[in-house]
Design a protein around this motif. Sequence first.
Motif, mmCIF file in Angstrom:
data_model
loop_
_atom_site.group_PDB
_atom_site.id
_atom_site.type_symbol
_atom_site.label_atom_id
_atom_site.label_comp_id
_atom_site.label_asym_id
_atom_site.label_seq_id
_atom_site.Cartn_x
_atom_site.Cartn_y
_atom_site.Cartn_z
ATOM 1 N N LYS A 1 0.820 -1.210 0.000
ATOM 2 C CA LYS A 1 0.000 0.000 0.000
ATOM 3 C C LYS A 1 0.855 1.261 0.000
ATOM 4 C CE LYS A 1 -4.140 -1.971 2.151
ATOM 5 N NZ LYS A 1 -4.975 -2.066 3.367
ATOM 6 N N LEU A 2 1.963 1.229 0.728
ATOM 7 C CA LEU A 2 2.824 2.415 0.788
ATOM 8 C C LEU A 2 3.393 2.767 -0.586
ATOM 9 C CD1 LEU A 2 4.756 1.910 4.149
ATOM 10 C CD2 LEU A 2 3.053 3.662 3.626
ATOM 11 N N LYS A 3 3.592 1.784 -1.426
ATOM 12 C CA LYS A 3 4.096 2.057 -2.771
ATOM 13 C C LYS A 3 3.103 2.882 -3.589
ATOM 14 C CE LYS A 3 6.980 -2.095 -3.036
ATOM 15 N NZ LYS A 3 7.232 -3.374 -3.735
ATOM 16 N N LYS A 4 1.838 2.870 -3.165
ATOM 17 C CA LYS A 4 0.795 3.617 -3.879
ATOM 18 C C LYS A 4 0.391 4.891 -3.141
ATOM 19 C CE LYS A 4 -1.125 -0.758 -5.580
ATOM 20 N NZ LYS A 4 -2.310 -1.645 -5.599
ATOM 21 N N ALA A 5 1.022 5.163 -2.004
ATOM 22 C CA ALA A 5 0.623 6.306 -1.177
ATOM 23 C C ALA A 5 0.905 7.619 -1.887
ATOM 24 C CB ALA A 5 1.344 6.263 0.159
ATOM 25 N N LYS A 6 -0.029 8.561 -1.800
ATOM 26 C CA LYS A 6 0.142 9.890 -2.378
ATOM 27 C C LYS A 6 0.519 10.926 -1.324
ATOM 28 C CE LYS A 6 -1.113 8.318 -6.391
ATOM 29 N NZ LYS A 6 -0.091 8.118 -7.451
ATOM 30 N N TRP A 7 0.522 10.538 -0.062
ATOM 31 C CA TRP A 7 0.888 11.445 1.027
ATOM 32 C C TRP A 7 2.348 11.182 1.418
ATOM 33 C CZ3 TRP A 7 1.833 7.776 4.748
ATOM 34 C CH2 TRP A 7 1.113 6.574 4.649
ATOM 35 N N PRO A 8 3.052 12.205 1.908
ATOM 36 C CA PRO A 8 4.483 12.063 2.212
ATOM 37 C C PRO A 8 4.736 11.192 3.434
ATOM 38 C CG PRO A 8 3.721 14.233 2.840
ATOM 39 C CD PRO A 8 2.581 13.597 2.120
ATOM 40 N N TYR A 9 5.717 10.319 3.320
ATOM 41 C CA TYR A 9 6.108 9.457 4.429
ATOM 42 C C TYR A 9 7.568 9.064 4.229
ATOM 43 C CZ TYR A 9 6.232 5.459 1.297
ATOM 44 O OH TYR A 9 6.573 4.617 0.274
ATOM 45 N N ALA A 10 8.149 8.441 5.247
ATOM 46 C CA ALA A 10 9.476 7.838 5.133
ATOM 47 C C ALA A 10 9.544 6.674 6.102
ATOM 48 C CB ALA A 10 10.579 8.842 5.424
ATOM 49 N N ILE A 11 10.018 5.537 5.620
ATOM 50 C CA ILE A 11 10.108 4.323 6.433
ATOM 51 C C ILE A 11 11.449 4.280 7.143
ATOM 52 C CG2 ILE A 11 10.094 1.802 6.409
ATOM 53 C CD1 ILE A 11 8.411 1.926 3.892
ATOM 54 N N THR A 12 11.433 3.929 8.428
ATOM 55 C CA THR A 12 12.658 3.774 9.190
ATOM 56 C C THR A 12 12.694 2.358 9.777
ATOM 57 O OG1 THR A 12 14.058 4.764 10.913
ATOM 58 C CG2 THR A 12 11.688 4.686 11.335
ATOM 59 N N GLY A 13 13.635 2.109 10.683
ATOM 60 C CA GLY A 13 13.707 0.822 11.359
ATOM 61 C C GLY A 13 14.173 -0.315 10.469
ATOM 62 N N SER A 14 13.656 -1.504 10.740
ATOM 63 C CA SER A 14 14.138 -2.723 10.081
ATOM 64 C C SER A 14 13.912 -2.717 8.577
ATOM 65 C CB SER A 14 13.447 -3.936 10.692
ATOM 66 O OG SER A 14 13.719 -4.038 12.074
ATOM 67 N N ILE A 15 12.767 -2.198 8.134
ATOM 68 C CA ILE A 15 12.498 -2.174 6.694
ATOM 69 C C ILE A 15 13.511 -1.292 5.975
ATOM 70 C CG2 ILE A 15 10.836 -1.481 4.918
ATOM 71 C CD1 ILE A 15 8.596 -2.315 6.749
ATOM 72 N N ALA A 16 13.877 -0.158 6.598
ATOM 73 C CA ALA A 16 14.869 0.733 5.987
ATOM 74 C C ALA A 16 16.248 0.101 5.965
ATOM 75 C CB ALA A 16 14.908 2.054 6.745
ATOM 76 N N ALA A 17 16.525 -0.813 6.911
ATOM 77 C CA ALA A 17 17.842 -1.454 6.972
ATOM 78 C C ALA A 17 17.953 -2.633 6.009
ATOM 79 C CB ALA A 17 18.122 -1.924 8.396
ATOM 80 N N GLN A 18 16.823 -3.265 5.678
ATOM 81 C CA GLN A 18 16.842 -4.494 4.891
ATOM 82 C C GLN A 18 17.615 -4.402 3.579
ATOM 83 O OE1 GLN A 18 16.093 -7.200 7.034
ATOM 84 N NE2 GLN A 18 15.071 -7.996 5.225
ATOM 85 N N PRO A 19 17.399 -3.356 2.742
ATOM 86 C CA PRO A 19 18.139 -3.309 1.466
ATOM 87 C C PRO A 19 19.638 -3.094 1.673
ATOM 88 C CG PRO A 19 16.220 -1.851 1.444
ATOM 89 C CD PRO A 19 16.444 -2.246 2.864
ATOM 90 N N ARG A 20 20.036 -2.657 2.843
ATOM 91 C CA ARG A 20 21.431 -2.313 3.097
ATOM 92 C C ARG A 20 22.148 -3.405 3.890
ATOM 93 N NH1 ARG A 20 18.447 3.206 4.723
ATOM 94 N NH2 ARG A 20 18.671 4.335 2.743
ATOM 95 N N SER A 21 21.490 -3.944 4.915
ATOM 96 C CA SER A 21 22.152 -4.931 5.768
ATOM 97 C C SER A 21 21.116 -5.868 6.378
ATOM 98 C CB SER A 21 22.941 -4.228 6.874
ATOM 99 O OG SER A 21 22.087 -3.366 7.615
#
Length: 377
Positions: free
Chosen positions: A265-285
Amino acid sequence: MRCLRFSETVDFLNIDYGFREEEISIASNARPSETTTLRIVEDVLATQLPPEWATRFVRAPGRPSGRRRDITLRIEPWDGVARDLDVVVKMALSPLDALNLVDTLDDPAGSVVVAPYLGERTRDVLAGCGVSCIDTTGNIRLQMIEPPVFVSARGADRDPWPDNQPLRTLRGRSTGRAVRAIVDLRPPYGVRELAARAEVSSATLARVIDLLAREALLSRDARGRVTDVDWAACIRRWSKDHTFTSSNVVTELVAPRGLEDITAKLKKAKWPYAITGSIAAQPRSPIAPVRQAMIYTDHVDTAVRFLDARETDLGANLLIAEPFDPVVFDRTDTVDGLRLVAPTQAACDLLTGSGRMPSEGEELLSWMKLNERSWRC
């Protein structure tokens, strides 16, 4: 209050309410966040204009390419035709910083500075340059050419949140913005140079640099310019005073369809957001399965409805945070259609989390050391 029609012979609507400092009620000992500041100022200004007029702050959808948010103060007079003023929000502003700020404005006469508190000298500097200003204590100087309006009101004479003692902790909104700048941007740099790039007051930045220097987390040359920063140690030090749950306004929720549904759903969101925590770390580590989504947004109610989530006291798989400062939206990355906070912010938020999150934070710091050129500018 008497409402003046423009059919009357009048040059300006001049209102002087003469607030006394003892009449100003401050609900918290902490300096208000940007979001809270805008809410209070909107209410304060509404009481100073004729009842037929409407005022509100308007955010443009998404986020502009620059660091500053795109916010306008929309004023709708009795004729129903809206007029906009460009808004600059500052958590603190010295007279010198006010002068420097004016030089960056495209249209000083069409701008208004909003802050928790603006000192008399700062207000005088802005007024001398034709810039309107409003603070949460009731200090107002608002001038518009069309329609012709001049609003003057007196609020507090002293800062309800004085910031003149040596800094002991890295707790706080403007302090967090300063830490992000020190860590994210490569030295060498001076205080004024970095303050301008980070949009933080020189006074706050200088005090944060002094604290980090006292704790041997950065080095300065003879002129006071920062020459080297132990950025990983700075993030760890910041995490001792700044936590995701206590530094932000966090709502704990359950999204019944799980994390995959949240991210889809977030991929379709039209309102501003930013993901932090584990999801933000996944593509990196990636080191562990993600069990909880952590999201920053100013549109909490919209996010809750959009993600079909429900508040809970136990077993939350979704945390939505109204951010401590807009800096959480700076230097973000978009990966697989998801907007992720900068590694610096994700690392700090993980280090202050529960369960395996601190280990994920340390792993992310290791990735950042190996990939410094990809995130540090």
